[in-house]
Design an enzyme around this catalytic site. Sequence first.
Site, short mmCIF file in Angstrom:
data_model
loop_
_atom_site.label_atom_id
_atom_site.label_comp_id
_atom_site.label_asym_id
_atom_site.label_seq_id
_atom_site.Cartn_x
_atom_site.Cartn_y
_atom_site.Cartn_z
NE ARG A 32 -1.12 -18.96 -4.46
CZ ARG A 32 -2.32 -18.41 -4.41
NH1 ARG A 32 -2.46 -17.11 -4.30
NH2 ARG A 32 -3.40 -19.17 -4.44
N GLY A 56 0.84 -1.20 0.00
CA GLY A 56 0.00 0.00 0.00
C GLY A 56 0.87 1.25 0.00
CG ASP A 93 4.10 -8.10 6.42
OD1 ASP A 93 3.59 -7.13 5.81
OD2 ASP A 93 3.42 -8.99 6.96
CG ASP A 106 2.31 -4.15 10.31
OD1 ASP A 106 3.03 -3.55 9.49
OD2 ASP A 106 1.32 -4.83 9.97
NE ARG A 152 -0.90 -5.45 7.46
CZ ARG A 152 0.07 -6.23 7.02
NH1 ARG A 152 -0.18 -7.17 6.13
NH2 ARG A 152 1.30 -6.08 7.46
CG ASP A 201 -0.69 -1.09 8.62
OD1 ASP A 201 -1.47 -0.13 8.58
OD2 ASP A 201 -0.72 -2.03 7.79
CB THR A 222 3.65 -0.35 6.70
OG1 THR A 222 2.30 -0.44 7.16
CG2 THR A 222 4.55 -0.86 7.79
NE ARG A 235 -2.52 2.97 1.67
CZ ARG A 235 -3.13 1.91 1.13
NH1 ARG A 235 -3.55 0.95 1.93
NH2 ARG A 235 -3.30 1.80 -0.15
O1 F6P Z 1 -1.08 -1.88 5.19
C1 F6P Z 1 -1.59 -0.61 4.96
C2 F6P Z 1 -3.10 -0.63 4.93
O2 F6P Z 1 -3.57 0.68 4.73
C3 F6P Z 1 -3.77 -1.27 6.14
O3 F6P Z 1 -3.80 -0.41 7.26
C4 F6P Z 1 -5.12 -1.61 5.60
O4 F6P Z 1 -5.68 -2.68 6.31
C5 F6P Z 1 -4.82 -2.02 4.17
O5 F6P Z 1 -3.56 -1.43 3.84
C6 F6P Z 1 -5.84 -1.58 3.18
O6 F6P Z 1 -5.51 -2.08 1.92
P1 F6P Z 1 -6.20 -1.63 0.57
O7 F6P Z 1 -5.53 -0.34 0.13
O8 F6P Z 1 -5.93 -2.75 -0.37
O9 F6P Z 1 -7.65 -1.42 0.84
#
Ligand code: F6P
Length: 369
Positions: free
Chosen positions: A82, A15, A120, A146, A188, A144, A142, A292
Site C-alpha cells: 500500500r 522505528g 510486527d 511487543d 505503544r 516496545d 523494537t 530509542r
Molecule cells: O515502536 C517504537 C516506537 O518508539 C513506539 O514506542 C512509539 O509509539 C512510536 O515508535 C513512535 O513513532 P514515531 O517515531 O513515528 O514517532
Amino acid sequence: MTTHPTRIGILTGGGDCPGLNAVLRAVVKEAVFHDIAVVGFEDGFLGLIEDRAKVLTADDVSGILTQGGTILGSSNKANPLRHPVGQREDGSWIYEDLTERCMQNLRRHGIEALVVIGGDGTMSCAKPFADRGINCIGVPKTIDNDLWGSDVTFGFSTAVETATEAIDRVRTTAASHHRVMIVEVMGRNAGWIALHSGIASGADVILIPEVPFILDEIAHVVRLRSKRGKRFSIVVASEGAKPLGGSQIVDRVVENSPDPIRLGGIGRWLSSEIEGRTGVESRYVVLGHIQRGGTPCAVDRVLATQFGDHAMHLLRQGARNRLVVVQQGELTDVDITEAAGRQRLVPLDHPLMAAARSVYTSFGDDPEL
Ligand code: F6P
C-alpha cells in the site's frame, strides 16, 4: 545436502532502535565469511520499492557494534502492499500495490533470501515476499518488546536502562520540591517499558495500557504517601495507558503509515488531573525518542549479535521463512507469518505484575478487584 543462498538482501524497518547495527554487523560478517554476498536496502522497504541498495562489505560494518540507529536507514511508513503514489484533488492519497516492482528489484540483484530486521509491521510487509518464494528471515526489533512470538526483542533493555536513569533523576526534583512527577514512556499498546523501568526505579504508580486506571485511585496513593510523610510521588505512565472507560490519547495520525496512530499526551493530562485532585504540585516529562537513541547496552549488543548469528545459521541450514525468537530463555525460531501484525501485551498474571504489587506499587486500578 542443503543448499544455502549465495546472495541475500537485508533491511531495517520500523522505528530505529539500539542494536540494529549490531545485527547488521553479525549478519554481514558471518555472510562474508561463508562467501555469501549481502545487499543492503536503504530506509527499510522504501529502499526496496525505490531500488536503493548497496553491497555491504565487512569494512562497512566494522566498528558499528556500539552505534545506535541503523547505517542502512529505516522507515516506519513504507509498505509495498500500500504505497502512496499520488494525491487526488480532494487531498486523499492514491495507493498502489508495488510488491511486483519490489520482486523485480530483488530479481535484478539476484537475491534469493531477505533478512528483515523489524517489528510486527515489518514482518507483515515481509509476508507477500515470502508468499512469492523469497525466503524471508525475520529478526525481532523494537524497544516496545511487543513482538508476538519472542519473549524479548533487542533494543528493549537499552530503552529500559535509559528510562530508569531518567526516572532516577526526576526523583530528586520530586523529593526536593514535594511534587508528583509523571514520566511518560513509550511502548505503544504494550506496557513493558513502563513495567520494567517502573519497577527498576521504585515508582509509586505504574500505568500500563493493559490495566485501565482510576484517577481517584492514583490520587489516593499520592495522599496516602503524604500522610506517611512521603511528600512526593513518582508515576511512570506508558504512552498507551488509559483511564477505565476512557480511551488512549492520540498525539497524531501519520498518514501512509502501516500503524498510523502515534500515542502521546497522557503525562500532561495526568499531571493536571492529579494536581487538581490532590492539591500536590505536579509536573510531567515525556522521554520520547530519547528511549530509542544512543548506544545499545551490553545486553542488547549480545542479544543482537546472537539474533544475527541465528539468522545466518537458519539461512545456511536452508530453513525457510523463520523468525528468530527467544522463548523461555532459549534462542529459537518460529514461522515468520505467525508474528505478522500481532502484538505481545503484558499478561495480567505476569510475575512482574505480582512482584510490583508486592512492594506496594499501584497500577492505578482497584486493588480489591
Ligand atoms: O515502536 C517504537 C516506537 O518508539 C513506539 O514506542 C512509539 O509509539 C512510536 O515508535 C513512535 O513513532 P514515531 O517515531 O513515528 O514517532
